[in-house]
Design an enzyme around this catalytic site. Structure first.
Site, mmCIF file in Angstrom:
data_model
loop_
_atom_site.group_PDB
_atom_site.id
_atom_site.type_symbol
_atom_site.label_atom_id
_atom_site.label_comp_id
_atom_site.label_asym_id
_atom_site.label_seq_id
_atom_site.Cartn_x
_atom_site.Cartn_y
_atom_site.Cartn_z
ATOM 1 N N ASP A 27 -1.139 0.105 -4.850
ATOM 2 C CA ASP A 27 -2.212 0.863 -5.282
ATOM 3 C C ASP A 27 -2.176 2.090 -5.904
ATOM 4 O OD1 ASP A 27 -1.531 1.017 -2.832
ATOM 5 O OD2 ASP A 27 -3.539 0.970 -1.746
ATOM 6 N N HIS A 28 -1.120 2.793 -5.273
ATOM 7 C CA HIS A 28 -0.767 4.003 -5.532
ATOM 8 C C HIS A 28 0.592 4.322 -4.979
ATOM 9 C CE1 HIS A 28 -1.365 4.846 -1.226
ATOM 10 N NE2 HIS A 28 -2.701 4.245 -1.393
ATOM 11 N N SER B 45 -7.347 4.212 -1.841
ATOM 12 C CA SER B 45 -7.112 2.566 -1.975
ATOM 13 C C SER B 45 -8.378 1.843 -2.189
ATOM 14 C CB SER B 45 -6.503 2.443 -0.574
ATOM 15 O OG SER B 45 -5.232 3.012 -0.194
ATOM 16 N N GLU C 138 -1.242 -7.946 2.247
ATOM 17 C CA GLU C 138 -1.032 -6.383 1.863
ATOM 18 C C GLU C 138 -0.228 -6.129 3.045
ATOM 19 O OE1 GLU C 138 -3.494 -2.335 2.508
ATOM 20 O OE2 GLU C 138 -4.272 -4.140 3.425
ATOM 21 N N GLU D 172 -6.688 -7.239 24.989
ATOM 22 C CA GLU D 172 -5.673 -6.437 25.124
ATOM 23 C C GLU D 172 -5.826 -5.081 25.865
ATOM 24 O OE1 GLU D 172 -2.155 -7.218 22.335
ATOM 25 O OE2 GLU D 172 -3.734 -6.611 21.166
ATOM 26 N N PHE E 87 -5.297 -9.744 15.376
ATOM 27 C CA PHE E 87 -4.096 -9.368 16.309
ATOM 28 C C PHE E 87 -4.077 -7.978 17.218
ATOM 29 C CE2 PHE E 87 -2.718 -12.592 13.571
ATOM 30 C CZ PHE E 87 -2.408 -13.619 14.345
ATOM 31 N N ASP F 6 2.668 -12.579 23.858
ATOM 32 C CA ASP F 6 1.510 -11.960 23.870
ATOM 33 C C ASP F 6 1.504 -10.885 22.728
ATOM 34 O OD1 ASP F 6 3.514 -10.363 25.064
ATOM 35 O OD2 ASP F 6 2.181 -9.641 26.369
ATOM 36 N N THR G 200 -8.108 -2.168 1.260
ATOM 37 C CA THR G 200 -7.656 -3.086 0.246
ATOM 38 C C THR G 200 -8.257 -4.450 0.371
ATOM 39 O OG1 THR G 200 -5.409 -1.907 0.056
ATOM 40 C CG2 THR G 200 -5.540 -4.479 -0.546
ATOM 41 N N ASP H 229 0.633 -1.259 0.004
ATOM 42 C CA ASP H 229 -0.125 -0.044 0.003
ATOM 43 C C ASP H 229 0.863 1.231 -0.030
ATOM 44 O OD1 ASP H 229 -1.865 1.911 0.589
ATOM 45 O OD2 ASP H 229 -3.185 0.687 1.596
#
Length: 516
Positions: A370-371, A102, A324, A227, A280, A296, A165, A52
């Site tokens: 993408d750009h 995007s 990505e 978390e 995550f 962790d 994306t 990206d």
């Protein structure tokens, strides 16, 4: 930082780069190019790597950065995807914008049609943020086309898995911001528009691997994020999509794992897993330089790519995988130059991981962007000068030093860099036009290809062409009826095998289809 050019100059002097050196280098390259043959096998597997914001200037600066991390001058470094035999240029504009976003670009390279900025999985008929306008404008992606042919599918990203994306591979939304139910108005939901996370779990339950960030759009408001230890404003108000995903796999008697940290991720046995969901972070995953690598913490892009391929490779029919490197873009928007380069090196490690795990006789690997960004390396620094440092022995007309890396616009203006550590991950490069966030750029981006039908990605093309090449190579979508029914790896006209007469006729038809 000022001592680095001197140290680098010592490395330059260890190799004499006279006429003989460069003539030998060029002749070796020439011989390699002359011996290059087209691989016209059917692609059992297709892996699309999307950096990206990975424009040409970022590729150049990152290769130098990688080399300098290895105590080289850097300019001579070659990234893994730069070794691919075929390279082209891609035009990135949206149907309504000269410089793209995007979402519209992802719709192009995944769904095969160009679209408006801010929309995902819809054609140009849809109006941005208009729920009613999206009905009847939905377009399918190569992920759908591959599923329909019995292939496994996967999505790996360092952003939220509902970000622009990845979203274009499975969702249809007039606004890329509709990532969770809390992002839509009541009238939009009543109008039949569903959020992107809902579409991923409830409408695409057969996607085999989903790895990235974005728990906030999957967890119920009644659940506590593991978390954050508290409920968050953006968690779901309707249902818990992680529970829905899990129940669906139980109902199907499908082996599955949901994970949210490194320890759980490491314990997943890919040979015994049909479906894997890994979320995550509450939002985007961490930048690679500050990633928690402990139990962790969270896996790297390369580690997620490895696990994804190992799971998907269980299917003898093959797979499609989207990977990505999304935080290259985020670093650029904040003008964190070093972070952008570090994310690109991590992205390249994921590409190399895929190459190590697959066979280029049966796997098409495409690397593109993408750009681009309004990012450049300039001035006249000497060979081996730190790509993160000041242009050595030069000052601006304002008598202040300046860095090689600069932005055309962004949040930080010209400043005196004397005694500033420009190699720090938190240092923001200066920019010419003051803006709260740096913007995308409109120039063409590169595409690199290796494997079956990779030669079709040479030259300059519209961005939507990429999806059609991947589909043609793997016999899915619009091109499934034009491909031979050979099993993957069977020799075709590009190799030494002998074709039956009927297949010679088919190959001739394919030649005229593409080149007539």
């Amino acid at each position: 930082m000022r001592t680095l050019p001197w140290l680098m100059s010592l490395i330059v002097c260890t190799v004499t780069q006279d006429a003989a050196y460069w003539n030998t280098q060029a002749q070796e390259t020439l011989k390699r190019m002359m011996n290059q043959k087209h691989n016209t096998n059917v692609a059992k597997n297709v892996i699309l790597f999307l950096g990206d914001g990975l424009g040409i200037s970022t590729v150049t600066a990152s290769r130098i950065y990688k080399g300098q991390l290895q105590s080289q001058t850097g300019e001579e470094t070659v990234m893994a995807y730069e070794k691919f035999p075929f390279t082209g240029l891609i035009k990135t504009y949206n149907t309504d914008q000269q410089v793209p976003d995007s979402a519209g670009t992802a719709t192009a390279f995944l769904c095969g049609v160009k679209a408006k900025a801010g929309t995902v999985g819809l054609d140009d008929s849809a109006i941005h943020s208009n729920c009613a306008s999206q009905h009847g404008t939905e377009v399918k992606s190569i992920l759908d086309w591959s599923k329909n042919e019995g292939k496994s599918t996967g999505i790996v990203t360092t952003t939220r898995v509902t970000h622009a994306t990845p979203a274009a591979s499975y969702a249809h939304a007039a606004d890329r911001g509709w990532e969770g139910d809390t992002e839509l108005q009541v009238e939009e939901i009543e109008g039949g528009c569903r959020d992107i996370a809902y579409q991923l779990i409830m409408n695409n339950s057969d996607v085999n691997v989903i790895l990235g960030g974005g728990r906030r759009y999957f967890l119920s408001i009644n659940k506590t994020d593991p978390e954050l230890n508290e409920t968050t404003r953006s968690q779901r108000g309707d249902l818990d999509l992680i529970d829905e995903w899990t129940q669906d796999k139980v109902d199907r008697n499908s082996s599955h794992s949901y994970v949210w940290n490194n320890a759980q991720f490491a314990n997943v046995d890919p040979d015994k897993t049909d479906h894997l969901l890994g979320l995550f972070e509450s939002s985007h995953m961490q930048y690679e330089h500050s990633r928690n690598k402990g139990p962790d913490g969270e896996p790297s892009l390369a580690e997620m790519t490895q696990k994804a391929i190992q799971v998907l490779d269980n299917n003898p029919m093959g797979f499609f995988l989207l990977v990505e490197g999304g935080r290259i873009d985020h670093a650029h928007h904040a003008t964190y130059g070093r972070r952008a380069l570090h994310e690109t090196v991590a992205f390249e490690e994921a590409v190399q991981m895929a190459l190590n795990l697959t066979n280029d006789e049966e796997t098409l690997v495409v690397v593109t962007a993408d750009h681009s960004h309004v990012f450049m390396a300039g001035g006249y620094p000497s060979r081996g000068n730190s790509i993160l440092g000041l242009v050595n022995d030069e000052m601006g007309d304002d008598t202040m030093p300046y860095t090689s890396l600069v932005y055309g616009n962004g949040p930080v203006g010209r400043e005196n860099l004397t005694n500033i550590d420009t190699a720090d991950f938190d240092y923001k490069q200066g920019s010419a036009v003051p803006l709260s966030s740096e913007t995308h750029a409109g120039e063409d981006v590169p595409v690199y290809a290796n494997g079956p039908m990779a030669h079709l990605l040479t030259g300059t093309h519209e961005q939507n062409y990429i999806a059609h090449v991947m589909a043609y190579a793997s016999c899915v979508g619009l091109n499934k009826d034009h491909c031979t029914q050979l099993p993957s790896g069977t020799p075709t006209s590009g190799s030494s095998g002998v074709l039956p007469g009927s297949l010679i006729f088919t190959q001739c038809c394919l030649f005229f289809l593409f080149y007539a």
